[in-house]
Design a protein around this motif. Structure first.
Motif, PDB file in Angstrom:
ATOM      1  N   LEU A   1       0.809  -1.215   0.000  1.00 33.82           N
ATOM      2  CA  LEU A   1       0.000   0.000   0.000  1.00 33.82           C
ATOM      3  C   LEU A   1       0.844   1.267   0.000  1.00 33.82           C
ATOM      4  O   LEU A   1       0.543   2.217  -0.734  1.00 33.82           O
ATOM      5  CB  LEU A   1      -0.929  -0.002   1.220  1.00 33.82           C
ATOM      6  N   VAL A   2       1.884   1.304   0.823  1.00 31.22           N
ATOM      7  CA  VAL A   2       2.661   2.542   0.965  1.00 31.22           C
ATOM      8  C   VAL A   2       3.295   2.972  -0.361  1.00 31.22           C
ATOM      9  O   VAL A   2       3.150   4.132  -0.770  1.00 31.22           O
ATOM     10  CB  VAL A   2       3.707   2.405   2.082  1.00 31.22           C
ATOM     11  N   PRO A   3       3.991   2.100  -1.095  1.00 28.07           N
ATOM     12  CA  PRO A   3       4.526   2.537  -2.395  1.00 28.07           C
ATOM     13  C   PRO A   3       3.428   2.956  -3.372  1.00 28.07           C
ATOM     14  O   PRO A   3       3.617   3.906  -4.143  1.00 28.07           O
ATOM     15  CB  PRO A   3       5.275   1.303  -2.906  1.00 28.07           C
ATOM     16  N   MET A   4       2.293   2.245  -3.331  1.00 35.82           N
ATOM     17  CA  MET A   4       1.182   2.603  -4.216  1.00 35.82           C
ATOM     18  C   MET A   4       0.656   3.991  -3.885  1.00 35.82           C
ATOM     19  O   MET A   4       0.385   4.807  -4.774  1.00 35.82           O
ATOM     20  CB  MET A   4       0.068   1.568  -4.082  1.00 35.82           C
ATOM     21  N   GLN A   5       0.515   4.283  -2.580  1.00 32.13           N
ATOM     22  CA  GLN A   5       0.006   5.589  -2.165  1.00 32.13           C
ATOM     23  C   GLN A   5       0.992   6.699  -2.523  1.00 32.13           C
ATOM     24  O   GLN A   5       0.590   7.783  -2.962  1.00 32.13           O
ATOM     25  CB  GLN A   5      -0.264   5.585  -0.662  1.00 32.13           C
ATOM     26  N   ILE A   6       2.272   6.440  -2.339  1.00 31.19           N
ATOM     27  CA  ILE A   6       3.284   7.446  -2.685  1.00 31.19           C
ATOM     28  C   ILE A   6       3.230   7.770  -4.172  1.00 31.19           C
ATOM     29  O   ILE A   6       3.347   8.932  -4.588  1.00 31.19           O
ATOM     30  CB  ILE A   6       4.681   6.954  -2.275  1.00 31.19           C
TER      31      ILE A   6
ATOM     32  N   GLN B   1       1.764  13.945  -2.249  1.00 30.30           N
ATOM     33  CA  GLN B   1       1.545  15.079  -1.353  1.00 30.30           C
ATOM     34  C   GLN B   1       0.785  14.680  -0.085  1.00 30.30           C
ATOM     35  O   GLN B   1       0.575  15.509   0.797  1.00 30.30           O
ATOM     36  CB  GLN B   1       0.780  16.191  -2.091  1.00 30.30           C
ATOM     37  N   MET B   2       0.386  13.411   0.017  1.00 30.76           N
ATOM     38  CA  MET B   2      -0.384  12.950   1.172  1.00 30.76           C
ATOM     39  C   MET B   2       0.322  11.766   1.833  1.00 30.76           C
ATOM     40  O   MET B   2      -0.073  10.615   1.662  1.00 30.76           O
ATOM     41  CB  MET B   2      -1.806  12.552   0.737  1.00 30.76           C
ATOM     42  N   PRO B   3       1.383  12.005   2.600  1.00 33.10           N
ATOM     43  CA  PRO B   3       2.078  10.899   3.273  1.00 33.10           C
ATOM     44  C   PRO B   3       1.170  10.233   4.312  1.00 33.10           C
ATOM     45  O   PRO B   3       0.309  10.884   4.916  1.00 33.10           O
ATOM     46  CB  PRO B   3       3.272  11.588   3.936  1.00 33.10           C
ATOM     47  N   LEU B   4       1.371   8.939   4.495  1.00 32.53           N
ATOM     48  CA  LEU B   4       0.594   8.185   5.476  1.00 32.53           C
ATOM     49  C   LEU B   4       1.356   8.101   6.793  1.00 32.53           C
ATOM     50  O   LEU B   4       2.523   7.693   6.814  1.00 32.53           O
ATOM     51  CB  LEU B   4       0.307   6.774   4.957  1.00 32.53           C
ATOM     52  N   LEU B   5       0.711   8.496   7.873  1.00 33.11           N
ATOM     53  CA  LEU B   5       1.251   8.321   9.223  1.00 33.11           C
ATOM     54  C   LEU B   5       0.577   7.085   9.800  1.00 33.11           C
ATOM     55  O   LEU B   5      -0.610   7.110  10.119  1.00 33.11           O
ATOM     56  CB  LEU B   5       0.975   9.559  10.086  1.00 33.11           C
ATOM     57  N   LEU B   6       1.323   6.000   9.937  1.00 37.03           N
ATOM     58  CA  LEU B   6       0.747   4.687  10.210  1.00 37.03           C
ATOM     59  C   LEU B   6       0.888   4.291  11.673  1.00 37.03           C
ATOM     60  O   LEU B   6       1.887   4.603  12.321  1.00 37.03           O
ATOM     61  CB  LEU B   6       1.422   3.640   9.329  1.00 37.03           C
ATOM     62  N   GLN B   7      -0.123   3.567  12.161  1.00 35.53           N
ATOM     63  CA  GLN B   7      -0.101   3.044  13.526  1.00 35.53           C
ATOM     64  C   GLN B   7      -0.782   1.680  13.543  1.00 35.53           C
ATOM     65  O   GLN B   7      -1.918   1.541  13.097  1.00 35.53           O
ATOM     66  CB  GLN B   7      -0.824   3.974  14.492  1.00 35.53           C
ATOM     67  N   GLU B   8      -0.082   0.674  14.053  1.00 32.83           N
ATOM     68  CA  GLU B   8      -0.677  -0.653  14.241  1.00 32.83           C
ATOM     69  C   GLU B   8      -1.228  -0.758  15.655  1.00 32.83           C
ATOM     70  O   GLU B   8      -0.593  -0.322  16.617  1.00 32.83           O
ATOM     71  CB  GLU B   8       0.369  -1.747  14.026  1.00 32.83           C
ATOM     72  N   ASN B   9      -2.401  -1.391  15.787  1.00 33.34           N
ATOM     73  CA  ASN B   9      -2.976  -1.568  17.110  1.00 33.34           C
ATOM     74  C   ASN B   9      -4.124  -2.563  17.039  1.00 33.34           C
ATOM     75  O   ASN B   9      -4.463  -3.060  15.955  1.00 33.34           O
ATOM     76  CB  ASN B   9      -3.463  -0.227  17.682  1.00 33.34           C
TER      77      ASN B   9
END
Length: 314
Positions: A109-114, A119-127
């Protein structure tokens, strides 16, 4: 009354412990306790029952905490509107993801989103699911990728994909050459499951009723082990300790000939889970949500059925 004080009482209500609440809010316990006492004096009511090992919430306290959560959510929306008023795709998107999805979706997902919206970086959190729902309600994250069912929490969900389950066994296991496994077969094996609190554990027990009854039995507890992550369990299976059930995205795309594991489908219609993207109804950056969903759809996750459906409130 301040937003900080409201954040403190929500944290105490969630953690049921002043020390853990202070740690979650990144302040010292005396600072948090003084602020809450000040708020109680200002309101003229007692919010929490102190003295026991676990902090209780009074009846009036629960009503105030519920309202505080709404206030915090709305205040976060004001900041978001101001920051993203000109371009909803400009600026970070805070995304939560459960532990049994993150390791298998995020590397794609991260490379696809980039590539799609740099212009919209993902700030990720697992929980855990329940924790992510709380963070959503408090405005600490913007959206979360989780599996149904979810608690009713004023959220909107958009289906992403349906993911079948498979059985993982050691390569020298008596089942290693079988074509498929039934859920009833599992009750005869030493099962390795995730520990309590992981929604995937509950999903496995729900779709495998024979395993559920087996795990609840007195002799079953002695033969069932609990792990902290799917990767820990995978290594335990490879060591010959037992068998387990995994989501299909956890299966390597090209298993090596000398792999210590064999992955077997279920007989008939396989059990599965529905993975969704969830966000607050009041979240203003719907274009950002849609961009993230589209990136997931384009990830090409092997073995899953992608679902491009309308959002559903819960």
């Amino acid at each position: 009354m301040t937003l900080t004080e409201l954040k403190y009482i929500v944290a105490v209500a969630r953690e049921r412990h002043f020390g853990r609440a202070a740690e979650a809010c990144f302040v010292s316990q005396p600072t948090l306790s003084v602020a809450i006492r000040k708020l109680e004096d200002e309101l003229g009511v007692t919010l929490f029952e102190r003295g026991g090992a676990e902090v209780g919430v009074t009846a009036i306290g629960q009503r105030i905490v519920t309202q505080a959560q709404k206030v915090l959510e709305e205040s976060a929306s004001i900041k978001e509107i101001a920051r993203q008023g000109h371009d909803p795709l400009a600026g970070p998107l805070r995304v939560g993801v459960i532990h049994t999805i993150g390791p298998y979706l995020l590397p794609r997902l991260v490379p696809m989103q980039i590539a799609r919206t740099p212009q919209m970086p993902l700030l990720l959190q697992e929980n855990f699911t329940l924790r992510l729902v709380e963070l959503l309600r408090q405005g600490e994250i913007d959206c979360a990728i989780m599996a149904l069912p979810l608690p009713e929490a004023g959220l909107v969900t958009q289906p992403l994909y349906d993911e079948p389950f498979v059985v993982a066994v050691p390569r020298d296991h008596e089942w290693a050459e079988r074509q498929a496994i039934s859920s009833e077969d599992l009750k005869q094996q030493t099962m390795l499951l995730l520990g309590t609190g992981h929604c995937f554990r509950d999903q496995v027990l729900e779709v495998c009723p024979e395993l559920s009854r087996f795990s609840a039995a007195s002799d079953g507890i002695q033969r069932t082990f609990e792990g902290s992550s799917l990767e820990t369990i995978r290594h335990m299976v490879a060591a010959g300790i037992g068998v387990t059930v995994l989501p299909v995205t956890a299966v390597p795309e090209s298993p090596q000939p000398k792999s210590l594991l064999r992955y077997l489908p279920f007989e008939g219609v396989p059990p599965e889970r529905r993975v969704v993207l969830a966000w607050r109804r009041s979240f203003p950056r719907l274009a950002a949500i849609e961009a993230l969903a589209q990136a997931v759809y384009e990830c090409g996750l092997p073995g899953v059925k992608m679902l491009d459906k309308e959002a559903v409130p819960i």
